[in-house]
Design a protein around this motif. Sequence first.
Motif, mmCIF file in Angstrom:
data_model
loop_
_atom_site.group_PDB
_atom_site.id
_atom_site.type_symbol
_atom_site.label_atom_id
_atom_site.label_comp_id
_atom_site.label_asym_id
_atom_site.label_seq_id
_atom_site.Cartn_x
_atom_site.Cartn_y
_atom_site.Cartn_z
ATOM 1 N N SER A 80 0.836 -1.206 0.000
ATOM 2 C CA SER A 80 0.000 0.000 0.000
ATOM 3 C C SER A 80 0.869 1.254 0.000
ATOM 4 O O SER A 80 0.547 2.241 -0.672
ATOM 5 N N GLY A 81 1.979 1.212 0.716
ATOM 6 C CA GLY A 81 2.900 2.349 0.705
ATOM 7 C C GLY A 81 3.525 2.555 -0.664
ATOM 8 O O GLY A 81 3.719 3.693 -1.099
ATOM 9 N N ALA A 82 3.831 1.459 -1.366
ATOM 10 C CA ALA A 82 4.415 1.566 -2.703
ATOM 11 C C ALA A 82 3.447 2.249 -3.667
ATOM 12 O O ALA A 82 3.844 3.121 -4.454
ATOM 13 N N TRP A 83 2.174 1.870 -3.614
ATOM 14 C CA TRP A 83 1.183 2.498 -4.505
ATOM 15 C C TRP A 83 1.061 3.983 -4.211
ATOM 16 O O TRP A 83 1.025 4.809 -5.134
ATOM 17 N N PHE A 84 0.996 4.318 -2.935
ATOM 18 C CA PHE A 84 0.892 5.733 -2.587
ATOM 19 C C PHE A 84 2.158 6.477 -2.993
ATOM 20 O O PHE A 84 2.097 7.592 -3.509
ATOM 21 N N GLY A 85 3.304 5.869 -2.757
ATOM 22 C CA GLY A 85 4.575 6.492 -3.118
ATOM 23 C C GLY A 85 4.707 6.707 -4.621
ATOM 24 O O GLY A 85 5.201 7.747 -5.070
ATOM 25 N N LEU A 86 4.262 5.726 -5.423
ATOM 26 C CA LEU A 86 4.307 5.899 -6.872
ATOM 27 C C LEU A 86 3.388 7.032 -7.315
ATOM 28 O O LEU A 86 3.730 7.814 -8.205
ATOM 29 N N PHE A 87 2.223 7.124 -6.703
ATOM 30 C CA PHE A 87 1.295 8.214 -7.028
ATOM 31 C C PHE A 87 1.922 9.564 -6.676
ATOM 32 O O PHE A 87 1.894 10.499 -7.485
#
Length: 171
Positions: A80-87
């Motif tokens: 979930s952190g990776a998705w937010f970080g990519l965004f």
Amino acid sequence: MSSPLGGRRPAGPPRLPTPPTGWPIASYGTYGEAQQAVDYLAENEFEVGDVTIVGVDLMLVERVLGRLSWGRVLGAGAMSGAWFGLFAGLLLGLFVNHGFALQMITGLVLGVLSGLAFAAIGYRMSRGRRDFSSASQLVAGRYDVLCQPRTAERGRELLAKLSLRPSAGDA
């Protein structure tokens, strides 16, 4: 009816919780059956704006999906952190004139690290009181189809015809 700003209130469902109105024209054991009944009414040129599906005898059903472990918690937090970080990296990259790839990588790394940290803190604070993951669902014991009185009799007649048709499982 007008809105507080002086204009007309848009048509549609009421904004505040309001009990349903109308006469019961049918009752079904599943939402899918009730939805199929309303679809049948629509196919037969019935005024479906007069129809309401009401779930009766509501239950909150929590289905246990599996046991939680540190690995699962940290893995989910990292994802979930990776998705937010990519965004976040994408947004930064769009508004910064140089280093788009660097912005994306920075966002990804910071997102993963913050996702890991928040997941670990949350799981540690639970102290094992809830060592499982689950999904909750609001389910009704039955689904009633209500109709406004002006069209209720025609609705009952159409749904009686539907109940006389052989189902797909009978063929």
